[in-house]
Design a protein around this motif. Structure first.
Motif, PDB file in Angstrom:
ATOM      1  N   ILE A 204      26.219  16.253  -3.766  1.00  0.00           N
ATOM      2  CA  ILE A 204      25.480  16.926  -4.836  1.00  0.00           C
ATOM      3  C   ILE A 204      24.097  16.307  -4.856  1.00  0.00           C
ATOM      4  CG2 ILE A 204      25.400  17.344  -7.335  1.00  0.00           C
ATOM      5  CD1 ILE A 204      28.727  16.693  -6.437  1.00  0.00           C
ATOM      6  N   SER A 205      23.118  17.091  -4.427  1.00  0.00           N
ATOM      7  CA  SER A 205      21.793  16.500  -4.225  1.00  0.00           C
ATOM      8  C   SER A 205      20.752  17.161  -5.116  1.00  0.00           C
ATOM      9  CB  SER A 205      21.404  16.603  -2.752  1.00  0.00           C
ATOM     10  OG  SER A 205      21.462  17.944  -2.310  1.00  0.00           O
TER      11      SER A 205
ATOM     12  N   ASN B  98      29.884  19.722 -10.809  1.00  0.00           N
ATOM     13  CA  ASN B  98      29.524  19.751  -9.389  1.00  0.00           C
ATOM     14  C   ASN B  98      28.988  21.115  -8.977  1.00  0.00           C
ATOM     15  OD1 ASN B  98      30.709  17.218  -9.234  1.00  0.00           O
ATOM     16  ND2 ASN B  98      32.661  17.997  -8.459  1.00  0.00           N
ATOM     17  N   SER B  99      29.435  22.158  -9.694  1.00  0.00           N
ATOM     18  CA  SER B  99      29.176  23.515  -9.195  1.00  0.00           C
ATOM     19  C   SER B  99      28.463  24.425 -10.198  1.00  0.00           C
ATOM     20  CB  SER B  99      30.508  24.164  -8.798  1.00  0.00           C
ATOM     21  OG  SER B  99      31.276  24.443  -9.957  1.00  0.00           O
ATOM     22  N   LEU B 100      28.617  24.154 -11.485  1.00  0.00           N
ATOM     23  CA  LEU B 100      27.902  24.942 -12.489  1.00  0.00           C
ATOM     24  C   LEU B 100      26.551  24.244 -12.629  1.00  0.00           C
ATOM     25  CD1 LEU B 100      30.863  25.239 -15.045  1.00  0.00           C
ATOM     26  CD2 LEU B 100      30.389  26.632 -13.010  1.00  0.00           C
ATOM     27  N   LEU B 101      25.624  24.624 -11.759  1.00  0.00           N
ATOM     28  CA  LEU B 101      24.449  23.775 -11.550  1.00  0.00           C
ATOM     29  C   LEU B 101      23.488  23.780 -12.731  1.00  0.00           C
ATOM     30  CD1 LEU B 101      23.713  24.237  -7.738  1.00  0.00           C
ATOM     31  CD2 LEU B 101      25.319  22.720  -8.886  1.00  0.00           C
ATOM     32  N   GLY B 102      23.639  24.750 -13.650  1.00  0.00           N
ATOM     33  CA  GLY B 102      22.771  24.748 -14.830  1.00  0.00           C
ATOM     34  C   GLY B 102      23.026  23.554 -15.727  1.00  0.00           C
TER      35      GLY B 102
ATOM     36  N   VAL C 226      20.922  21.079  -4.386  1.00  0.00           N
ATOM     37  CA  VAL C 226      21.819  21.611  -3.359  1.00  0.00           C
ATOM     38  C   VAL C 226      23.163  20.907  -3.515  1.00  0.00           C
ATOM     39  CG1 VAL C 226      22.221  22.002  -0.911  1.00  0.00           C
ATOM     40  CG2 VAL C 226      19.871  21.966  -1.781  1.00  0.00           C
ATOM     41  N   SER C 227      24.201  21.697  -3.751  1.00  0.00           N
ATOM     42  CA  SER C 227      25.521  21.120  -3.981  1.00  0.00           C
ATOM     43  C   SER C 227      26.515  21.746  -3.017  1.00  0.00           C
ATOM     44  CB  SER C 227      25.948  21.398  -5.426  1.00  0.00           C
ATOM     45  OG  SER C 227      27.333  21.160  -5.569  1.00  0.00           O
TER      46      SER C 227
ATOM     47  N   VAL D 156      32.012  14.171  -9.007  1.00  0.00           N
ATOM     48  CA  VAL D 156      32.128  13.121  -8.000  1.00  0.00           C
ATOM     49  C   VAL D 156      30.823  12.323  -8.002  1.00  0.00           C
ATOM     50  CG1 VAL D 156      32.618  12.606  -5.584  1.00  0.00           C
ATOM     51  CG2 VAL D 156      33.639  14.618  -6.661  1.00  0.00           C
ATOM     52  N   GLU D 157      30.823  11.241  -8.766  1.00  0.00           N
ATOM     53  CA  GLU D 157      29.574  10.500  -8.956  1.00  0.00           C
ATOM     54  C   GLU D 157      29.135   9.787  -7.684  1.00  0.00           C
ATOM     55  OE1 GLU D 157      30.030   8.049 -12.430  1.00  0.00           O
ATOM     56  OE2 GLU D 157      30.289   9.797 -13.729  1.00  0.00           O
TER      57      GLU D 157
END
Ligand code: GTP
Ligand code: SPV
Ligand code: MN
Length: 630
Positions: A218-219, A237-241, A228-229, A85-86
């Motif tokens: 998504i910050s 969005n969630s696999l922050l690596g 911080v997402s 989500v850009e």
């Protein structure tokens, strides 16, 4: 068992805090305090841990075991949570213009989204408190790049999604060893992720996929090396690596430390004569990186080996060679369009130990998506990603897709049959060529080469492509995606271009820079180029240029083009081999290019403004002059 750090005790569900360095314990404690999980689970990355977690998710219905495959699972998300989500992705810095360029007055900036620390505190402050209530907080110690390698960086992700835990252990190196590395090195990237659905849930849970799409944020905090997402469980969005760390945060690290973090595949191509070249290529999301990274050559004698399919971290070594590592350990690849013809290596890779998300499932417990029509028994019934059961042909007839266009496989890179035997070499590989490319239905030739480094940087800055399903865009329009990094830029794009230009220093062997376009269309709307494995023909030409062959290229206003016949077309259908087809693939319609360069110039002027480095302005002047004289 219950060490008391701060006001709220860390209630351990599993794991051993004594191995966790004190500053990591403090990080965990801080977010336990804020997010209020019912317990904390410290992951060790082991197979047993994954097995237990998988079984739990199957029991709950989040994962379905794919009975006809080997240790593979299907996940269907809430249909409102299917892509990056850009519009809700922000970079937070005190100074606005360290994140975004000075756009012209009244212009809507497209190169990054800035938020002030105060606004971020407000936004997160209204979301994070209590966001993990009734859920377990998992602590994932992971490394981007081989654990402890000189180009590698560690991170810790906190998450309340066990789907994320299972995916992160495929996509990154998850290991308890990291606590030791972090204990010694001190630094780690802080990653905090919540699906934003504390129990009891307020929003109806669909497909056993709790999420909070209305409140996604998504910050990235580059100065604090923190992410911080909130609200989404899907992909980048969630696999922050992946995008948040390895591109947005890492591009800032790279700026500070003099290296590059790019949205690029890394591959090696060995010619029939046995010469190995290393190539990095930047294409926007869903524009062909995974396919190219592991292509099966149709020219005899060529061998391709895959190093990475999405992200490259690159640094000049003491001998002046640009060395690249793949910071990831898995592929999160687009499923639709992948089949044994287009990408047999990806098909082999994801035949075991893989999590599929939002694809269809056959009644025999196999996977199905658009592009597998010829490889799945047509009489078999498929349940689509939205749950409707039909015969394959009936999906086509009804116009309903069996798989979401951004459905993906999450699979270990080590399983790729042509993974480079040294793909985990912590020193990386010396890059000979950098390629930019996008989906350009019109006007843009199959391949051309920049005149020099600065001109090559302009090719990257001017990159455009048709939009795809990888993010929330609707419809197909040509969009600017400079360096294929528009959604992933960690800092001011003008400073980023300056950083690229400054890399060119005496004593360094700069890679040659190319632009490719597999997607040019005929007047009847069909592709002019067969693509996929036949792209080796273009790689062959690129390698010739890297090796200094002058007689295969001719100057044109936009760069060096292949001389007619210098791309090996042996074995292609006759229709591809006619002079007319060459003309269609390589022609440079003057009207098109006059307008294209005018539009690019306007984009860069208005979007990057006073931050646009002078050498880029000069390159644009030269290009515009050359085109005017066509
Ligand atoms: P991200 O993972 O989103 O970064 O995407 P990617 O750049 O890795 O793209 P990928 O290789 O997954 O390809 C995306 C889509 O483009 C798939 O549906 C492919 O079938 C299609 N595609 C890839 N290469 C070619 C090509 O050479 N020609 C044509 N016509 N289509 C291609
Ligand atoms: C992309 O969109 O470029 C991807 C998929 O590689 S995601 O991990 O969702 O960013
Ligand atoms: Mn990508």
């Amino acid at each position: 068992m219950v060490p008391d750090v701060g006001l709220v005790p860390i209630r351990l569900v599993k794991g051993n805090l004594s191995k966790v360095p004190p500053h990591v314990q403090q990080f965990i404690a801080k977010y336990v305090q804020i997010c209020r999980p019912k317990g904390v689970f410290i992951c060790d990355g082991s197979d047993e841990e994954a097995k237990e977690m998988t079984e739990k998710l199957v029991e709950r219905g989040t994962l379905v075991k794919l009975e006809s495959m080997d240790n593979c699972y299907l996940c269907r998300t809430d249909p409102a949570d299917v892509a990056r989500v850009e519009s809700k992705t922000f970079t937070i810095t005190r100074e606005k213009f360290s994140t975004v360029p000075h756009v012209a007055p009244g212009v809507d900036g497209q190169l990054g989204r800035w938020m002030s620390p105060e606004d971020a505190e407000k936004e997160l402050g209204s979301r994070l408190p209590g966001c993990m209530k009734g859920r377990v907080m998992y602590v994932i110690p992971f490394s981007m790049g081989p654990v402890g390698g000189p180009l590698s960086k560690p991170g810790i992700q906190l998450t309340d999604s066990n789907y994320v835990v299972l995916s992160m252990r495929i996509m990154t190196r998850v290991s308890g060893e990291l606590f030791k590395v972090i204990g010694e090195q001190g630094e780690f990237v802080q990653c905090v992720h919540s699906i934003g659905a504390p129990r009891p849930v307020e929003r109806k849970v669909i497909n056993h996929w709790p999420c909070n799409p209305e409140r996604i944020i998504i910050s990235q905090f580059p100065d604090e090396r923190k992410i911080v997402s909130y609200g989404s469980g899907y992909g980048g969005n969630s696999l922050l690596g992946k995008k948040c760390f390895a591109l947005r945060i890492a591009s800032c690290m790279a700026r500070d430390e003099g290296w590059l973090a790019e949205h690029m595949l890394i591959m090696s191509a060995t010619s029939p004569e046995g010469k190995e070249h290393f190539i990095a290529a930047a294409f926007p999301s869903a524009c062909g990186k995974t396919n190219m990274a592991m292509l099966t050559p149709t020219l005899p004698g060529w061998k391709i080996k895959c190093v990475g399919d999405d992200i490259a971290w690159m640094r000049f070594d003491k001998d002046g060679r640009l060395r690249a590592i793949n910071p990831e350990a898995g592929f999160f690849g687009v499923a639709p369009g992948t089949n044994t013809k287009t990408n047999p290596m990806a098909m082999a890779t994801c035949s075991k130990n893989t999590i599929f998300t939002n694809v269809g499932m056959t009644s025999e417990g196999g996977v199905y998506w658009e592009g597998l029509e010829r490889e799945v028994d047509p009489d078999v019934e498929v349940s689509g990603w939205l749950g409707d059961r039909k015969k394959i042909g009936d999906f086509k007839k009804s116009g309903i897709k069996a798989a979401h266009p951004n459905s993906r496989f999450c699979t270990p890179a080590s399983q790729c049959p042509i993974i480079h035997p040294r793909w985990e070499d912590p020193e990386g590989f010396p890059i000979d060529a950098i390629i930019f490319g996008g989906r350009r239905p019109e006007g843009v030739p199959l391949v051309f080469e920049s005149f020099d480094w600065n001109h090559g940087v302009l090719l990257g800055a001017a990159l455009k492509s048709e939009t795809t399903a990888a993010a929330e865009h609707k419809g197909k329009e040509i969009m600017h995606d400079p360096m294929a990094m528009r959604p992933f830029m960690g800092y001011n794009f003008g400073d980023y271009l300056r950083h690229w230009i400054d890399l060119n220093k005496p004593g360094r062997k700069m890679p040659k820079i190319f632009h490719v376009n597999w997607f040019r269309l005929d007047s009847n709307g069909s592709f002019l180029w067969p693509g996929y494995g036949d792209n080796i023909r273009v790689i062959d030409w690129i390698c010739k240029r890297v090796d200094g062959q002058d007689n295969v290229a001719i100057e044109s206003p936009i760069g060096y083009l292949p001389t007619e016949g210098s791309i090996n077309m042996d074995g292609l259908n006759d229709s591809y081999r006619t002079p007319q087809n060459w003309q269609k693939l390589f022609s440079l319609p003057k009207d098109y290019w006059v307008e294209d360069v005018r539009e690019t110039r306007q984009f860069l002027d208005s979007q990057v403004g006073i931050d646009l480095p002078t050498p880029i302005i000069k390159q644009m002047d030269l290009l515009q002059e050359r085109i005017a004289q066509m």
